[in-house]
Motif scaffolding. Sequence first.
Motif, mmCIF file in Angstrom:
data_model
loop_
_atom_site.group_PDB
_atom_site.id
_atom_site.type_symbol
_atom_site.label_atom_id
_atom_site.label_comp_id
_atom_site.label_asym_id
_atom_site.label_seq_id
_atom_site.Cartn_x
_atom_site.Cartn_y
_atom_site.Cartn_z
ATOM 1 N N THR A 304 0.824 -1.211 0.000
ATOM 2 C CA THR A 304 0.000 0.000 0.000
ATOM 3 C C THR A 304 0.856 1.258 0.000
ATOM 4 O O THR A 304 0.563 2.219 -0.725
ATOM 5 N N PHE A 305 1.936 1.270 0.784
ATOM 6 C CA PHE A 305 2.699 2.503 0.979
ATOM 7 C C PHE A 305 3.994 2.587 0.172
ATOM 8 O O PHE A 305 4.462 3.695 -0.099
ATOM 9 N N ALA A 306 4.580 1.462 -0.212
ATOM 10 C CA ALA A 306 5.792 1.537 -1.045
ATOM 11 C C ALA A 306 5.532 2.305 -2.338
ATOM 12 O O ALA A 306 6.367 3.129 -2.751
ATOM 13 N N PRO A 307 4.385 2.096 -3.015
ATOM 14 C CA PRO A 307 4.121 2.896 -4.219
ATOM 15 C C PRO A 307 4.019 4.392 -3.945
ATOM 16 O O PRO A 307 4.347 5.196 -4.817
ATOM 17 N N CYS A 308 3.566 4.770 -2.733
ATOM 18 C CA CYS A 308 3.449 6.198 -2.412
ATOM 19 C C CYS A 308 4.808 6.888 -2.499
ATOM 20 O O CYS A 308 4.914 8.008 -3.015
#
Length: 419
Positions: A304-308
């Motif tokens: 969820t957050f690595a792409p951010c």
Amino acid sequence: MHRILVDERKWLGDGRFLHALNFCMLLPGPEAQQLATYIGWLMHGVRGALIAGGLFILPGVVAIMGLSWLYALFGDVAVVSALFFGLKAAVLAIVLQAVVRVGRRALKSGVMRGIAAASFVSIFAFGAPFPLIVAGAALIGWFGGKAGLAGFKGGGHGPSGGAHVADAETLLGAEVALPPSARRGAIQAGLVALILWLLPVGALVLLAPGSVFTDIATYFSKLAVLTFGGAYAVLAWVAQEAVGTYGWLKPGEMLDGLGMAETTPGPLIMVLQFVGFMGALREAGWAMPLLAGTAGGLLTTWVTFAPCFAWIFLGAPFMEGLRENRALSAALSAVTAAVVGVILNLSIWFALHVIWRSVMRLEWGPFALDLPVPGSIDWVAAGLSALALIAVFRLGLGMAKVLAGAAALGVVLHFAGLA
């Protein structure tokens, strides 16, 4: 964030803050976490971005994981169930409040109201997938903005419309110029973030096809690319898939997870960690289900957050060009309008599973509608929901007070033999 970073600490000016906020509004994913990451990058480069973005979510990761363990171990205990019974009523009121807030900001023309209505009917009556709704709204907005049609003006996705963009451009001046080394560093960090995100996903697809961990990695990766519109819009799709398609959660458990996320530090999107935890707990088939749940929850958070981080690093050097694209701005305004309809559907879905004990499905061709079973209304839940709605809309109480009060009332009703 604005009060502390701009007014109190004076780490950056108002114009630059608003400039950064509008950029993050253009990206998929949780904009608050991305804003923290971007400001960290502005101040101290890649290292600052990693520290700011990572510490923004770390407390939520720890809190949700701890509550997930407690829920898995003691969720059936009467007092704990009563506490979550109260939280569900508060969550319903908070989601309805989100419909009103986003609607006031986004539905400023007849075209946008029409997009919102079409979005609601598509998902509520026909079960249209969330990505299809987002893509359709984006295309309508893009072509409408490109053609300069009335009602398709961009900028509605920011807190106060397009005025912030103009103010930022005026106030920033030469500050927007970046040295070539900063651009190269950001792009290199973005590529690394993409690899770190996609590598475990690819490994799971190749080595463990069909496992719950592969399903978690691929589904939440898709979510990370299509989460325009904030957490409440995402939750509509999660409820549709995690409950209906994958069977990871029951409808009531989805509400319990949202109650957890509302009461813990960190972005609301941390509820996804609870969804991944419960899915792996039940579907992995491990001898130690809590360990499987922990792995599933952490995997969910990672994808969820690595792409951010990737979006921030790759997009930051080119943010001016992105923000000046009127067609793109109009497309995102249309997506925000569609999100209003999606969130309204989410609130109705919550209401059906909070206030009524049984729900039936009516199907006729492409038409599919969930309706409450007559006579199955839970009058205690309905009364508690009504009190939460009064507290939010009439008394204007804050989220923390409403959640705490509803949870306490749930426990009181339990000891009174009513819940």
